[in-house]
Enzyme design. Structure first.
Site, mmCIF file in Angstrom:
data_model
loop_
_atom_site.group_PDB
_atom_site.id
_atom_site.type_symbol
_atom_site.label_atom_id
_atom_site.label_comp_id
_atom_site.label_asym_id
_atom_site.label_seq_id
_atom_site.Cartn_x
_atom_site.Cartn_y
_atom_site.Cartn_z
ATOM 1 N N CYS A 1 -21.795 -23.476 14.682
ATOM 2 C CA CYS A 1 -20.536 -23.547 13.935
ATOM 3 C C CYS A 1 -19.864 -22.182 13.882
ATOM 4 O O CYS A 1 -18.687 -22.025 14.233
ATOM 5 C CB CYS A 1 -20.782 -24.038 12.510
ATOM 6 S SG CYS A 1 -21.592 -25.637 12.362
ATOM 7 N N ASP B 1 -16.882 17.603 7.728
ATOM 8 C CA ASP B 1 -17.967 16.838 8.351
ATOM 9 C C ASP B 1 -17.479 15.526 8.960
ATOM 10 O O ASP B 1 -18.237 14.866 9.678
ATOM 11 C CB ASP B 1 -19.060 16.519 7.316
ATOM 12 C CG ASP B 1 -19.753 17.773 6.809
ATOM 13 O OD1 ASP B 1 -19.985 18.678 7.629
ATOM 14 O OD2 ASP B 1 -20.048 17.840 5.606
ATOM 15 N N CYS C 1 -24.429 -24.192 10.838
ATOM 16 C CA CYS C 1 -25.420 -23.648 11.764
ATOM 17 C C CYS C 1 -24.785 -22.554 12.603
ATOM 18 O O CYS C 1 -23.584 -22.287 12.509
ATOM 19 C CB CYS C 1 -25.994 -24.740 12.657
ATOM 20 S SG CYS C 1 -24.794 -25.408 13.843
ATOM 21 N N ASP D 1 -25.834 18.920 7.048
ATOM 22 C CA ASP D 1 -24.986 20.024 6.619
ATOM 23 C C ASP D 1 -25.706 20.760 5.487
ATOM 24 O O ASP D 1 -26.601 20.194 4.848
ATOM 25 C CB ASP D 1 -23.642 19.477 6.150
ATOM 26 C CG ASP D 1 -22.699 20.577 5.718
ATOM 27 O OD1 ASP D 1 -22.637 21.604 6.402
ATOM 28 O OD2 ASP D 1 -22.050 20.413 4.677
ATOM 29 N N ASP E 1 -20.996 15.860 3.645
ATOM 30 C CA ASP E 1 -20.268 15.431 2.448
ATOM 31 C C ASP E 1 -18.831 15.897 2.423
ATOM 32 O O ASP E 1 -18.067 15.493 1.551
ATOM 33 C CB ASP E 1 -20.977 15.955 1.195
ATOM 34 C CG ASP E 1 -20.729 17.443 0.976
ATOM 35 O OD1 ASP E 1 -20.660 18.179 1.975
ATOM 36 O OD2 ASP E 1 -20.607 17.858 -0.189
#
Length: 770
Positions: free
Chosen positions: A17, A664, A14, A462, A660
């Protein structure tokens, strides 16, 4: 430098826990951060290797009363998923066996308790289920030979015999785990179950052994064996359904793992043999036949085929592959056959990387989970306190026999308050969502990234490699004399020996037209200007206007064409033969076909889209206009991109950055949500919160839509989990009894608890179709 390790944890049932294990890890020396996930049964820990070690972390977890072990150093993400599946199947198999025994005992104890209740006819509380089924008890006394002859004492002994296997075998783990938690100064769901059923069981044994003694003191020797057995059976049923649901939440990862073939066709010295995939090493030559899965990452040596890469990108259209092209393990070969050389194996493959990212994502919590964790940390002690108060109130002011009324009410409170649903509310939704994202080619790092993505106001994109394809391509061929094929063939013969991106674009265009000239002789190149070489005995020059003028070539007749190409955003490349311009080739970075629809979709959803690029403003504005982006910030450095994001964040915007490249990475790290193209650099992907394996902007809209759906499901789950306890605990305590004479029985409470968990998990599984 901090290290991260994922440790399997056993015995958690649970939210209380997982919260206790996490608190212990966070307080351990040298630990920077810890996430303990109830759904994956794993702890992800970031620690200082100088101050602590994985072995010490394992001991920290064991000190809380739960099991832990170090993962095998040679176990990859794919193997971990397989082992997790095996453990899940073993758990479900054990639960089915225990449930079968418990359910059988539950039916028998219910049937035998009805004639016992009829024989005793005590004034004590009668379970509603028993009251509803009392007519069946009358029928049993008349229909079953010898049953009416049994005394009440004998029936109690039979009921005890049926209950013992359930308590000491089928439900034994509830009591051992509760005792372990108690020894480590904690309490969890098992504590509630053990205290509730244990109290009912011990009272029943007392009533069985001392029935005459109780009667002599005015107490009815009522037993609750059927309630104990039904509670254990119903909780086991809930656990089994939870285990099945946990398996279903990982369906997406499991589907990816199954893409990996078990064997590969290895070619050694011209001899083909089938070998297990584990024996493939980098450099091996492999054969891939039509319809087979590509065994591992590699490069095609010869042959050609169309390969289905939908598992990687989510894109259903197959991709043509021939010599020199890269292929990814797990993708599906089409009708052709090809030989390939393995370049990555095992845990280094793209497939293993995807599975690892998704597993890590499923181990991370959304910030909204903190609310559930804080409540769970104090929930069990509070419930124990409510149960004590309930017992005391019923014992003081309840109807006779007060001791039994008080016991039943306290047990019902303990059983109905098990915080399973609360612990499952967030991690089930995160697991299903990240798995669904993987199917769509959208890799999400975890619950925190999911929650932030749902609130995005502005998406910064970009240009190169994000809105555009990211690699130059020939977009125009204008011969002044001769034909296009001749112009391309001569240019490619020279450029074949060059490494410049424009040169590769020209060679690629010639290859696509099946023009394969031999490399030029006497090749020379001038960086930043062009190249020259002898083709068919003639000197061919390929380059810019400066290169032509320096070589004494007049470009006057070709300048109008070159200016038009430049106005369209293309780079003009002149081709001259024997001192005269033969034509001009336009090379540009084409806009992705999916960019415009993706931008339109983001704008319709109310998300602002801004182009943020280091390119020249004229080129950036041309691309932005082509895809429908109204605002452009051009000519900015990597530091400038980060500064623009900080400016938007100061305005209160939730900013996503899509890029990419290496340049960046700072912007991706600064943004509230960094989104990297899977076609980009490893640095960009490492800095991002979300990776788009398909490599186009359509994935951004998918990621935002999925994150919003996930947050909606999480809020629904938390509402039902909290509302369930807020409503049911007072009813179980008996607040409706004085006015309406209504109360819950322990067996009904156990069923309600199981239903609440099933509701939360089922609601989360709706995300599989998001």
């Amino acid at each position: 430098m901090p290290s991260t390790v994922e440790l399997p944890v056993t015995g958690m049932t649970c939210a209380a826990c997982s919260a206790r294990v996490q608190r212990a890890l966070e307080q351990a020396p040298g630990v920077a951060a810890a996430n303990v996930n109830l759904m994956t049964n794993a702890a992800t820990v970031t620690f200082d290797p100088v101050a602590t070690s994985p072995d010490a972390l394992v001991e920290t977890i064991r000190a809380t009363g739960y099991g832990a072990e170090l993962p095998s150093p040679d176990t990859g993400a794919l193997d971990q998923v397989s082992r997790q599946d095996e453990a899940n199947l073993a758990e479900r198999r054990e639960l089915r066996h225990k449930l079968a025994v418990s359910a059988t005992a539950a039916v028998l104890t219910m049937l035998l308790s009805m004639p016992l209740a009829r024989l005793e006819m005590s004034s004590g509380p009668v379970d509603p289920l028993m009251r509803w089924m009392m007519p069946l008890g009358d029928w049993m006394l008349q229909a079953i030979p010898g049953l009416a002859a049994l005394t009440a004492d004998a029936l109690r002994l039979v009921l005890l015999a049926l209950t013992l296997p359930v308590v000491f075998w089928a439900g034994r783990h509830f009591y051992t785990r509760a005792w372990s938690a108690f020894r480590h100064h904690g309490a969890d769901m098992n504590t509630l179950i053990a205290v509730g059923t244990g109290a009912a069981f011990l009272w029943s044994i007392t009533a069985t052994a001392g029935a005459h003694w109780l009667r002599a003191r005015g107490l009815a020797p009522d037993v609750y064996y059927e309630a104990v057995v039904w509670i254990v059976a119903l909780i086991l049923l809930g656990n089994l359904l939870d285990a099945r649901a946990r398996g279903r939440t990982a369906d997406a990862i499991r589907a990816l793992v199954k893409l990996r073939p078990q064997t590969a066709h290895r070619i050694t010295d011209g001899v083909e043999e089938d070998v297990p995939l584990e024996r493939i090493v980098v450099g091996n030559e492999l054969l891939v036949r039509p319809g087979e899965h590509v065994p591992t990452d590699g490069v095609v040596l010869d042959g050609a085929s169309d390969v289905d890469e939908s598992m990687l990108t989510g894109e259903p259209m197959p991709v043509a592959k021939s010599a020199g092209h890269e292929v990814t393990g797990g993708t599906v070969n089409g009708a052709g056959a090809f030989r390939m050389r393995a370049t990555k194996v095992g845990r280094d493959t793209v497939l293993a990387h995807i599975v690892r990212l998704v597993r890590e994502a499923q181990g991370q919590k959304a910030p909204i989970q903190q609310l559930a964790d804080r409540i769970s940390a104090i929930f069990v002690p509070v419930v124990l306190g409510i149960a004590v108060v309930t017992f005391a109130v019923w014992y003081v002011v309840g109807p006779e026999p007060r001791s039994l009324q008080a016991l039943v009410s306290a047990v019902t409170v303990l059983i109905i308050a098990c915080p399973c649903a609360m612990g499952l509310a967030v991690p089930t939704a995160v697991m299903v969502s990240t798995g669904r994202g993987a199917q769509l080619g959208v890799l999400i790092k975890g619950g925190e990234s999911l929650q932030r993505a749902s609130a995005i106001d502005v998406v910064l994109v970009d240009k190169t490699g994000t809105v555009t394809e990211g690699h130059p391509a020939v977009t125009a061929v204008h011969p002044l004399s001769g034909d296009e094929s001749q112009l391309l063939r001569l240019a490619a013969a020279v450029e074949r020996l060059s490494e410049h991106p424009l040169a590769r674009a020209i060679v690629s265009a010639a290859t696509s037209r099946q023009l394969s000239p031999d490399p030029a002789a006497d090749f020379k190149a001038v960086p930043g200007q062009g190249a020259a070489g002898s083709v068919d005995g003639r000197m061919v020059l390929v380059g810019n206007a400066e290169w032509m003028r320096a070589s004494g070539v007049s470009i006057g007749a070709s300048e109008p064409v070159a200016e038009r190409l430049a106005g369209e955003g293309a780079t003009p490349v002149y081709v001259a033969v024997s001192g005269s311009v033969l034509g001009v080739i336009g090379v540009s970075d084409p806009v992705r076909a999916t960019s415009a629809p993706a931008v339109a979709g983001l704008r319709r959803s109310g998300t602002e889209v801004v182009m943020l690029t280091g390119d020249h403003p004229r080129a950036a504005e041309r691309v932005a206009a082509a895809v429908g982006i109204a605002r452009v910030v051009a000519g900015v450095s990597p530091a400038g991109k980060r500064a623009e994001i900080e400016r938007l964040q100061r305005e209160g915007k939730v900013v996503a950055m899509v890029g990419d490249g290496l340049n960046d990475a700072p912007a991706l790290a600064q943004a509230d949500v960094g989104i990297a193209m899977g076609t980009g650099t490893d640095v960009a992907m490492a800095s991002a919160d979300i990776t788009l394996m398909r490599g186009d902007l359509a994935g951004v809209a998918q990621a935002i839509r999925l994150s919003k759906a996930t947050l909606r499901i999480i809020r629904q789950n938390l509402f039902w989990a909290f509302a369930y306890n807020v409503v049911c605990i007072p009813v179980a305590a008996g607040v409706l009894f004085p006015a309406f004479g209504f109360r819950l029985s322990p067996a009904i409470a156990a069923a309600a608890m199981a239903v609440s968990s099933i509701t939360v998990v089922s609601n989360s599984l709706r995300l599989r179709s998001a």
